[in-house]
Structure formats: C-alpha cells, structure tokens
Design a protein around this motif. Structure first.
Motif, mmCIF file in Angstrom:
data_model
loop_
_atom_site.group_PDB
_atom_site.id
_atom_site.type_symbol
_atom_site.label_atom_id
_atom_site.label_comp_id
_atom_site.label_asym_id
_atom_site.label_seq_id
_atom_site.Cartn_x
_atom_site.Cartn_y
_atom_site.Cartn_z
ATOM 1 N N LEU A 33 0.815 -1.207 0.000
ATOM 2 C CA LEU A 33 0.000 0.000 0.000
ATOM 3 C C LEU A 33 0.849 1.258 0.000
ATOM 4 O O LEU A 33 0.515 2.243 -0.648
ATOM 5 N N GLU A 34 1.947 1.205 0.757
ATOM 6 C CA GLU A 34 2.724 2.419 0.949
ATOM 7 C C GLU A 34 4.108 2.067 1.489
ATOM 8 O O GLU A 34 4.286 1.028 2.113
ATOM 9 N N PHE A 35 5.034 2.965 1.233
ATOM 10 C CA PHE A 35 6.358 2.898 1.836
ATOM 11 C C PHE A 35 6.513 4.129 2.715
ATOM 12 O O PHE A 35 5.947 5.186 2.416
ATOM 13 N N ALA A 36 7.284 4.012 3.774
ATOM 14 C CA ALA A 36 7.614 5.158 4.623
ATOM 15 C C ALA A 36 9.126 5.172 4.793
ATOM 16 O O ALA A 36 9.727 4.155 5.150
ATOM 17 N N VAL A 37 9.721 6.317 4.504
ATOM 18 C CA VAL A 37 11.169 6.493 4.629
ATOM 19 C C VAL A 37 11.433 7.679 5.548
ATOM 20 O O VAL A 37 10.501 8.237 6.137
ATOM 21 N N GLU A 38 12.678 8.068 5.649
ATOM 22 C CA GLU A 38 13.063 9.157 6.542
ATOM 23 C C GLU A 38 12.166 10.383 6.352
ATOM 24 O O GLU A 38 11.832 10.758 5.230
ATOM 25 N N ASP A 39 11.793 10.986 7.493
ATOM 26 C CA ASP A 39 10.971 12.198 7.545
ATOM 27 C C ASP A 39 9.508 11.938 7.175
ATOM 28 O O ASP A 39 8.787 12.836 6.815
ATOM 29 N N TRP A 40 9.063 10.686 7.265
ATOM 30 C CA TRP A 40 7.664 10.317 7.039
ATOM 31 C C TRP A 40 7.127 9.699 8.325
ATOM 32 O O TRP A 40 7.881 9.273 9.196
ATOM 33 N N TRP A 41 5.828 9.620 8.398
ATOM 34 C CA TRP A 41 5.154 8.963 9.504
ATOM 35 C C TRP A 41 4.587 7.636 9.024
ATOM 36 O O TRP A 41 4.245 7.496 7.844
ATOM 37 N N MET A 97 -1.359 16.900 8.557
ATOM 38 C CA MET A 97 -0.769 15.627 8.120
ATOM 39 C C MET A 97 -1.837 14.699 7.552
ATOM 40 O O MET A 97 -1.640 14.080 6.507
ATOM 41 N N ILE A 98 -2.974 14.607 8.237
ATOM 42 C CA ILE A 98 -4.071 13.747 7.766
ATOM 43 C C ILE A 98 -4.597 14.256 6.432
ATOM 44 O O ILE A 98 -4.847 13.469 5.512
ATOM 45 N N GLN A 99 -4.750 15.573 6.295
ATOM 46 C CA GLN A 99 -5.224 16.136 5.034
ATOM 47 C C GLN A 99 -4.251 15.828 3.902
ATOM 48 O O GLN A 99 -4.657 15.441 2.801
ATOM 49 N N ARG A 100 -2.969 15.975 4.174
ATOM 50 C CA ARG A 100 -1.944 15.690 3.165
ATOM 51 C C ARG A 100 -1.979 14.206 2.783
ATOM 52 O O ARG A 100 -1.890 13.851 1.615
ATOM 53 N N HIS A 101 -2.103 13.346 3.791
ATOM 54 C CA HIS A 101 -2.144 11.910 3.541
ATOM 55 C C HIS A 101 -3.362 11.544 2.686
ATOM 56 O O HIS A 101 -3.258 10.747 1.746
ATOM 57 N N LEU A 102 -4.512 12.129 3.002
ATOM 58 C CA LEU A 102 -5.719 11.872 2.215
ATOM 59 C C LEU A 102 -5.528 12.323 0.775
ATOM 60 O O LEU A 102 -5.909 11.620 -0.169
ATOM 61 N N SER A 103 -4.921 13.466 0.585
ATOM 62 C CA SER A 103 -4.659 13.965 -0.767
ATOM 63 C C SER A 103 -3.764 13.006 -1.544
ATOM 64 O O SER A 103 -4.020 12.698 -2.714
ATOM 65 N N VAL A 104 -2.721 12.510 -0.895
ATOM 66 C CA VAL A 104 -1.808 11.558 -1.541
ATOM 67 C C VAL A 104 -2.560 10.286 -1.918
ATOM 68 O O VAL A 104 -2.387 9.755 -3.019
#
Length: 193
Positions: free
Chosen positions: A70-78, A128-135
């Motif tokens: 579904l997703e990857f998370a790297v440095e500076d991500w939650w 953060m939630i708004q940005r995540h939803l947009s992505v």
C-alpha cells in the motif's frame, strides 16, 4: 530532541523550548532490525511513528494470498494504520521494516498527553491527515487511469531512492504489476522510450 522531528514540526507550527521538551518526553526512540513486523493484520495498531532512519512497508494480503504493498515510509515520514490507531479496531494490514529503522514512537496515551499539553500540535496532525488523504486520492486516480509506465514514473518522483533500497517485487506490488513487467518498464525507461 532529534533535529529532523524538530524541523518537521516547524513546517506546521512554532513551538517554545518548553513545548519541544514535552514533545521529546512524549516520543520514545525505538530501534528495530530489518524484517521486524511492527503490526500484524488482526491486531490493533498502538502507535504512530516518525521515521528517523530506514524504510518501512505497509501491505495487506488479498483473498488469493498475494501481498499488496500500500505504501512505503522512509526518513521524515510517519507510519501507522490511522484507522486502527484512531478507532482502536483491528487492522487489516501489516507494517514491516525493510531496513534497520530508528523511529520516534507515539503510543495512544502519549499522543493524547502530547495534544493535551501542546494543543498547537492538533494543527500539525490535522494537516498531516489532510496531506495523507490527498496523496491517497492521487494514488487512487493514478491506479485507475494511468498506464503502467506513468505509474512507474510517478513512483520514481515520489520515492527516488527506493529502487536501490527495496526488492523489485515490492515495487511491482505497489504498482499493481508483476516483477517481470516492472523489469521491462525499467529497461524501456533506461532507453528513454
């Protein structure tokens, strides 16, 4: 306090030294080796984590037994299962480290304490939630309307370092294609087609 989380927070809100101290006290530094499962499907997610170092994959297993990234998370991500964490319901996904990781972890209780003591951070988490939803909306749009090559090129823009960091079959899973087809796309891209 780690400079990277301080820089991350400052993109959203300005905190006093006292408020930064509260953040430091609420976030626990945790280290996990490569291939550590942080969350299993069926378990309730009990963390939100900021990635200081490493790479993490979120995935689920479909009805055919296939892992779908579904997703990857790297440095500076939650990283978290937001639905499971917020609603305290069983997760339908897995979260696994792909590299040795250093994370700043918030438990449910420590996040509640943090937001009670530093209310300004409500804004950061909301944004953060708004940005995540947009992505996620953009990803859904690309999934249903882009060609495989377009999806691959968007992936490279979003995660430029990942092809060197994670196995190709995870990238193929993220793109919804086979590893063999991903190899063909990579060759075509290198040739500039």
């Amino acid at each position: 306090m780690h400079e990277s989380i301080q820089n991350y927070i400052s993109r959203f809100v300005s905190l006093t030294p006292e408020e930064l101290s509260v953040v430091k006290n609420c976030m626990q530094l945790r280290e996990f080796p490569k291939k550590t499962v942080l969350l299993n499907a069926g378990d309730v997610c009990n963390f939100e984590a900021y990635v200081l170092k490493g790479c993490i994959r979120e995935y689920f297993i479909d009805h055919k037994g296939q892992e779908l990234t579904l997703e990857f998370a790297v440095e500076d991500w939650w990283v978290s299962d937001i639905t499971s964490f917020e609603n305290q319901t069983p997760s339908i996904m897995y979260i696994e480290t792909l590299e040795d990781c250093e994370l700043l972890v918030l438990s449910r209780a420590s996040k509640d304490e943090l937001l009670a003591r530093v209310p300004k951070l409500e804004r950061m988490f909301r944004l953060m939630i708004q940005r995540h939803l947009s992505v996620l909306q953009k990803r859904l749009f690309r999934t249903v309307s882009y060609t495989a090559m377009d999806k691959f090129e968007e992936f490279l823009k979003r995660y430029p370092s990942l092809p060197q960091r994670v196995p190709q079959h995870y990238i193929a899973s993220y793109l919804g294609i086979t590893p063999e087809f991903l190899s063909k796309l990579r060759k075509r891209q290198m040739k500039g087609e």
